[in-house]
Design a protein around this motif. Structure first.
Motif, PDB file in Angstrom:
ATOM      1  N   TRP A  60       0.821  -1.214   0.000  1.00 25.57           N
ATOM      2  CA  TRP A  60       0.000   0.000   0.000  1.00 25.57           C
ATOM      3  C   TRP A  60       0.852   1.259   0.000  1.00 25.57           C
ATOM      4  N   PHE A  61       2.003   1.239   0.701  1.00 29.41           N
ATOM      5  CA  PHE A  61       2.853   2.426   0.769  1.00 29.41           C
ATOM      6  C   PHE A  61       3.376   2.784  -0.623  1.00 29.41           C
ATOM      7  N   TYR A  62       3.876   1.797  -1.348  1.00 35.49           N
ATOM      8  CA  TYR A  62       4.442   2.046  -2.672  1.00 35.49           C
ATOM      9  C   TYR A  62       3.351   2.451  -3.669  1.00 35.49           C
ATOM     10  N   VAL A  63       2.169   1.872  -3.524  1.00 41.18           N
ATOM     11  CA  VAL A  63       1.057   2.255  -4.405  1.00 41.18           C
ATOM     12  C   VAL A  63       0.668   3.711  -4.177  1.00 41.18           C
ATOM     13  N   LEU A  64       0.594   4.125  -2.912  1.00 42.80           N
ATOM     14  CA  LEU A  64       0.259   5.518  -2.606  1.00 42.80           C
ATOM     15  C   LEU A  64       1.327   6.479  -3.117  1.00 42.80           C
ATOM     16  N   VAL A  65       2.589   6.139  -2.910  1.00 43.19           N
ATOM     17  CA  VAL A  65       3.678   6.993  -3.391  1.00 43.19           C
ATOM     18  C   VAL A  65       3.628   7.123  -4.909  1.00 43.19           C
ATOM     19  N   LEU A  66       3.392   6.008  -5.600  1.00 43.56           N
ATOM     20  CA  LEU A  66       3.294   6.043  -7.059  1.00 43.56           C
ATOM     21  C   LEU A  66       2.094   6.864  -7.508  1.00 43.56           C
ATOM     22  N   ALA A  67       0.950   6.663  -6.858  1.00 46.22           N
ATOM     23  CA  ALA A  67      -0.269   7.366  -7.256  1.00 46.22           C
ATOM     24  C   ALA A  67      -0.138   8.875  -7.043  1.00 46.22           C
ATOM     25  N   ILE A  68       0.359   9.271  -5.879  1.00 50.30           N
ATOM     26  CA  ILE A  68       0.480  10.703  -5.583  1.00 50.30           C
ATOM     27  C   ILE A  68       1.630  11.321  -6.374  1.00 50.30           C
ATOM     28  N   GLY A  69       2.744  10.602  -6.483  1.00 53.76           N
ATOM     29  CA  GLY A  69       3.893  11.126  -7.215  1.00 53.76           C
ATOM     30  C   GLY A  69       3.599  11.375  -8.683  1.00 53.76           C
ATOM     31  N   LEU A  70       2.881  10.459  -9.325  1.00 54.34           N
ATOM     32  CA  LEU A  70       2.545  10.641 -10.734  1.00 54.34           C
ATOM     33  C   LEU A  70       1.544  11.764 -10.951  1.00 54.34           C
ATOM     34  N   SER A  71       0.927  12.232  -9.877  1.00 51.33           N
ATOM     35  CA  SER A  71      -0.023  13.341  -9.989  1.00 51.33           C
ATOM     36  C   SER A  71       0.665  14.699  -9.979  1.00 51.33           C
ATOM     37  N   PHE A  72       1.925  14.756  -9.515  1.00 51.33           N
ATOM     38  CA  PHE A  72       2.580  16.046  -9.285  1.00 51.33           C
ATOM     39  C   PHE A  72       3.814  16.288 -10.143  1.00 51.33           C
ATOM     40  N   TRP A  73       4.236  15.337 -10.968  1.00 53.06           N
ATOM     41  CA  TRP A  73       5.500  15.500 -11.681  1.00 53.06           C
ATOM     42  C   TRP A  73       5.442  16.613 -12.729  1.00 53.06           C
ATOM     43  N   VAL A  74       4.234  16.945 -13.214  1.00 52.39           N
ATOM     44  CA  VAL A  74       4.096  17.906 -14.308  1.00 52.39           C
ATOM     45  C   VAL A  74       4.619  19.282 -13.901  1.00 52.39           C
ATOM     46  N   GLN A  75       4.351  19.711 -12.670  1.00 54.22           N
ATOM     47  CA  GLN A  75       4.799  21.037 -12.234  1.00 54.22           C
ATOM     48  C   GLN A  75       6.317  21.147 -12.265  1.00 54.22           C
ATOM     49  N   TYR A  76       6.993  20.101 -11.814  1.00 54.25           N
ATOM     50  CA  TYR A  76       8.460  20.109 -11.854  1.00 54.25           C
ATOM     51  C   TYR A  76       8.963  20.111 -13.294  1.00 54.25           C
TER      52      TYR A  76
END
Length: 322
Positions: free
Chosen positions: A182-198
């Motif tokens: 669950w930890f890795y799934v959450l990190v992947l889900a949230i991380g892929l939501s924010f990479w565009v700004q960077y």
């Protein structure tokens, strides 16, 4: 032999001197001056540091271990906070429906929330910086493809993308693995939501830096493009990236809390602040308000403190405002 023994000592002394000089420049610089002149920022930094340190040292700071089933008694369920007449000195902020200490679950819950937040921001930052450097440095078809993908993702809310990725992971992975990954799934889900700004921020800076003389000189002497991007272009774009990362930390914590509140984030066996709010929401109108109010207040204070730090950092790193 004497020369070879003295050489490491001289190297260590040189490193120590450079470190001391760097500290002196930092404390004499505009950023530290701006920090010390803003009481709101100082309080925000203290609050954020308190949450981080208490989360790291949760086993030492928490009065009880909410995951130790041997120490949990259902007879202690829904005990009100200490200042109530029927409060218990063992539980400062009361207990939940399972007899767990609210203060302890909040400390452990903030540990999970901050852990997911930091990991997802780091993942998004690394992915966004890499794609932004490649897009801005090389341009052409590579730039067009990466930016069109970014434009498509910007049309969807971050929470919707996180829900989609989390749902796909739950559908693809066997049910037995959900509690382990669950930890890795959450990190992947949230991380892929924010990479565009960077990526968009780094791309713009990289397009400016790639035409400067020092980058062209590096190309002439034969330095590979990867080293040019890492050694020369990347250090010049880290200021805006740090501001985005600070602000995104608060958004990531909120996103994790939202997913957990909806029941698709952290499992009940490892409650985060969002899970505690969701569980306590069922008892809000039955009189046990403390089960959800205290975790909700802790989440709000943490997010507010991080946001204030991000706003200050954005202004402090803006040369036009100095």
């Amino acid at each position: 032999m004497a020369v070879s023994q003295d050489k490491p000592i001289a190297v260590e002394a040189g490193i120590g001197a450079r470190f001391v000089d760097a500290l002196k420049r930092f404390f004499d610089g505009d950023i530290w001056y701006s920090f010390t002149r803003s009481p709101v920022v100082i309080v925000s930094a203290v609050v954020t540091l308190f949450f981080v340190l208490s989360s790291i040292g949760a086993p030492l700071v928490a009065p009880h271990d909410p995951f130790d089933l041997a120490s949990i008694d259902l007879l202690d369920a829904e005990i009100p906070p200490l200042w109530y007449a029927d409060g218990d000195p063992r539980f400062l902020l009361g207990t939940d429906a399972q007899g767990r200490d609210i203060l302890s679950t909040m400390i452990y819950g903030s540990r999970i929330s901050l852990g997911v937040g930091f990991a997802s921001v780091l993942f998004a930052m690394v992915l966004g910086i890499a794609l932004g450097l490649v897009s801005g440095y090389f341009g052409g078809t590579v730039d067009a493809v990466i930016m069109r993908i970014a434009d498509v993702q910007l049309t969807f809310p971050a929470i919707l993308i996180a829900l989609l990725i989390d749902g796909l992971a739950r559908a693809v992975l066997p049910r037995d693995f959900h509690s382990e990954v669950w930890f890795y799934v959450l990190v992947l889900a949230i991380g892929l939501s924010f990479w565009v700004q960077y990526a968009r921020t780094v791309r713009g800076s990289a397009m400016v830096e790639r035409n400067k003389e020092y980058v062209q000189a590096a190309r002439v002497i034969g330095i590979p493009p990867v080293l040019i991007m890492i050694r020369h272009v990347l250090p010049n774009v880290m200021g805006p990236v740090l501001v985005i990362a600070t602000i995104n930390l608060a958004i990531a914590v909120i996103t994790e809390a939202t997913l957990s509140f909806l029941g698709v984030g952290v499992p009940l066996t490892s409650p985060s602040l969002g899970t505690l709010i969701r569980v306590g929401n069922d008892f809000l109108f039955s009189g046990s308000w403390w089960i959800t109010i205290f975790p909700g207040a802790a989440l709000a204070v943490l997010v507010l403190a991080v946001n204030l730090l991000g706003d200050w950092l954005r202004d402090a790193l803006n040369p036009k405002l100095r």
